[in-house]
Design a protein around this motif. Sequence first.
Motif, short mmCIF file in Angstrom:
data_model
loop_
_atom_site.label_atom_id
_atom_site.label_comp_id
_atom_site.label_asym_id
_atom_site.label_seq_id
_atom_site.Cartn_x
_atom_site.Cartn_y
_atom_site.Cartn_z
N HIS A 10 0.09 93.90 34.70
CA HIS A 10 0.70 92.85 34.32
C HIS A 10 1.38 92.92 33.17
CE1 HIS A 10 -3.30 93.35 32.89
NE2 HIS A 10 -2.83 92.64 31.68
N ARG A 13 5.43 92.36 33.07
CA ARG A 13 6.01 90.97 32.96
C ARG A 13 6.69 90.68 31.62
NH1 ARG A 13 1.19 88.42 34.64
NH2 ARG A 13 0.92 87.14 32.88
N PRO A 14 7.97 90.09 31.60
CA PRO A 14 8.74 90.11 30.61
C PRO A 14 8.06 89.51 29.14
CG PRO A 14 9.94 88.92 32.45
CD PRO A 14 8.41 89.39 32.71
N GLU A 15 7.06 88.57 29.27
CA GLU A 15 6.35 87.99 28.17
C GLU A 15 5.46 89.32 27.23
OE1 GLU A 15 5.63 87.17 31.28
OE2 GLU A 15 3.57 86.44 31.23
N TYR A 16 5.34 90.56 28.23
CA TYR A 16 4.71 91.56 27.54
C TYR A 16 5.46 92.63 27.03
CZ TYR A 16 0.52 89.04 29.04
OH TYR A 16 -0.54 88.19 29.39
N SER A 18 7.00 93.67 24.59
CA SER A 18 6.54 94.36 23.26
C SER A 18 5.03 95.11 23.08
CB SER A 18 6.70 93.25 21.95
OG SER A 18 5.59 92.47 22.13
N ALA A 81 1.66 88.75 21.72
CA ALA A 81 1.66 89.33 23.06
C ALA A 81 0.66 90.23 23.27
CB ALA A 81 3.05 89.88 23.30
#
Length: 220
Positions: A10, A13-16, A18, A81
């Motif tokens: 997972h 995914r862009p939200e992770y 950082s 994040a």
Amino acid sequence: MGLPTPDTAHLARPEYASVYEPAEDTYLLLDALENDRAELQALRPAVCVEIGSGSGCVSAFLGQVLAPHRALIVSTDINAAASAATRETAARAAPAAVLEQCRTRFAQALDGRLRGGVDVLLFNPPYVVTPADEIDSTPEASAWAGGRDGREVLDALLPQVAGLLAPAGRFYLVAIEENKPDEIVRIMAAHGLAGRRVLSRRAGREHLSILRFARSPAAC
Ligand SMILES: C[S@@+](CC[C@H](N)C(=O)[O-])C[C@H]1O[C@@H](n2cnc3c(N)ncnc32)[C@H](O)[C@@H]1O
């Protein structure tokens, strides 16, 4: 056969973006925990804490190392994040442990409650030697920028460790040669904890080590 590495797919995914992806330093810590599996199970830990959990890979793996014993594993991180990623990794991993995530610096938000009660403490710190102003300059930099000797973040934690650990508690720390591991061992000795390198590995330009600390020299 070795224990499986927790699923962190997972993180793509862009939200992770950082969040620190598990790397050689992460895997060396997993190997140290797996090497100590029998001793860690014999300790029957009630409370374990990972500072700076990033993906949550190490915390989830610790749950597997301790299984079938179930412990409370509290993970912290300053990156929101990373907190979310750790929760997702824990949810994907077999529920071998009760894993809680808290967004805080070191274990500050929990310090009073954890004092003298942590059976296993883990930290893979931001250890790269950088200018001091890179520390915490971005969420990504928080994962690796360690300032002078790569030690500035770690040095803020070291005086707190003995106070957090339970009487038979253990502290596992990732370090590179530039962090001066022998000096870290001397600093911890001044705080009443014995320590030594339990595992070392070269990964590209990094010479990684796992340092293990305990109150009793026989347990470190
Ligand atoms: C090298 S990464 C390790 C991540 C993960 N534990 C691993 O081994 O793959 C360091 C992590 O510590 C977090 N961190 C840095 N400074 C921190 C602090 N003062 N308190 C809590 N977390 C911190 C970073 O956000 C990052 O997730």
